[in-house]
Enzyme design. Structure first.
Site, PDB file in Angstrom:
ATOM      1  N   SER A  34       0.850  -1.034  -0.151  1.00  8.30           N
ATOM      2  CA  SER A  34       0.140   0.071   0.142  1.00  8.30           C
ATOM      3  C   SER A  34       0.780   1.547   0.211  1.00  8.30           C
ATOM      4  O   SER A  34       0.558   2.384  -0.808  1.00  8.30           O
ATOM      5  CB  SER A  34      -0.873   0.023   0.733  1.00  8.30           C
ATOM      6  N   ASP A 249      -2.461   5.766  11.309  1.00  8.30           N
ATOM      7  CA  ASP A 249      -2.541   4.201  11.842  1.00  8.30           C
ATOM      8  C   ASP A 249      -1.594   3.506  12.137  1.00  8.30           C
ATOM      9  O   ASP A 249      -0.928   2.022  11.903  1.00  8.30           O
ATOM     10  CB  ASP A 249      -3.196   4.187  10.300  1.00  8.30           C
ATOM     11  N   HIS A 252       0.996   3.917   6.864  1.00  8.44           N
ATOM     12  CA  HIS A 252       1.604   4.745   6.499  1.00  8.44           C
ATOM     13  C   HIS A 252       1.865   5.841   6.715  1.00  8.44           C
ATOM     14  O   HIS A 252       1.691   6.187   7.293  1.00  8.44           O
ATOM     15  CB  HIS A 252      -0.527   4.821   5.336  1.00  8.44           C
TER      16      HIS A 252
END
Length: 277
Positions: A34, A249, A252
């Site tokens: 990601s 989080d 990221h």
């Protein structure tokens, strides 16, 4: 006899005309999960294009007016249609700022959020995909079920007009704690070079660290493992994530974090390119 020789010459001329490889068009492959896909929303400053920085589109994005396998100005999203800013954005911007005006830069980004490095194992990806969650299978499907093969396919297409100069990787969150990760990456790297007819260890691989412990990184324990990659790939270099801002989080980077990390990828590649000239 003369007619046959003439036909051969004409065919060779036509072939040369259709295969115009520019040695000043530097191509870079990028892949991962990601963070390479791009998690943060891009901002107006990120959408200013430079004609010397181009993207080879990896998937069809009708809403963006982009088709798979065609070149476009490299502005986000560089990966799938609804992804965000990636390290690749400021990697390319940094390169064109620091290389001669005669050099153009092209990037290819094939990434899948949440995936393990096993997804890019050309021999075993089907086994991994079979156990992947449904939300990931949807992303994998956009690459016709085989992201590795899509990367190779686009790499070969890019070689018709340019020269592959490097590979960028940002992956590891889903392999946190896996001591065999460097060996697995080495296998993917070797396969890429072989499938693209490149000499073994001839192309530098730049691998970025995950969100640092100082930024609250939940997978920061993986960074020491990533740090051993040059031990198994002589032409590998690790890009520091120190001071690269992350979001809450702990997985990221923020847009600012991607900009800084991407510029570090670009600075290292600039150094390598200049040292080889």
């Amino acid at each position: 006899m003369f007619s046959r020789a003439l036909i051969v010459l004409v065919l060779c001329f036509i072939g040369n005309q259709s295969f115009a490889q520019d040695p000043n068009f530097y191509i870079f492959l990028s892949f991962g999960q990601s963070n390479m896909e791009g998690n943060a929303r891009f901002e107006p400053q990120d959408t200013v294009s430079n004609p010397r920085f181009q993207l080879l589109q990896a998937v069809d994005c009708p809403d963006l007016g982009r088709e798979k396998g065609k070149w476009y100005p490299a502005i986000p999203p560089l990966s799938r249609c609804n992804t965000g800013i990636t390290p690749g954005d400021y990697f390319g911007r940094t390169l064109v700022e620091n290389l001669p005006d005669s050099i153009r830069v092209g990037i290819i980004n094939v990434s899948v959020g949440g995936c393990k490095i096993e997804l890019f194992d050309k021999d075993n990806y089907k086994t991994y995909t079979a156990t992947a969650p449904d939300w990931m299978k949807g992303m994998i499907a956009q690459y016709d079920g085989n992201p590795y093969q899509r990367l190779v396919e686009l790499g070969k297409l890019a070689q018709e007009t340019g020269v592959i100069k490097g590979i960028l990787l940002h992956q590891g969150e889903s392999n946190t704690g896996d001591q065999t990760w460097p060996t697995k990456v080495a296998g993917v790297y070797a396969n890429l070079l072989a499938d693209l007819s490149l000499e073994p260890n001839s192309v530098p691989l730049l691998a970025g660290e995950l969100v640092s412990a100082e930024e609250g990184g939940k997978c920061a324990s993986m960074n020491p493992i990533i740090g051993t990659l040059p031990e198994v790939i002589p032409n590998a270099y690790v890009i520091s994530s120190q001071d690269c801002e992350a979001i809450k989080d702990g997985l990221h980077f923020s847009a600012a974090g991607y900009r800084l990390l991407g510029s570090r990828y670009g600075e290292k590649m600039t150094e390598l390119l200049k040292s080889n000239n």
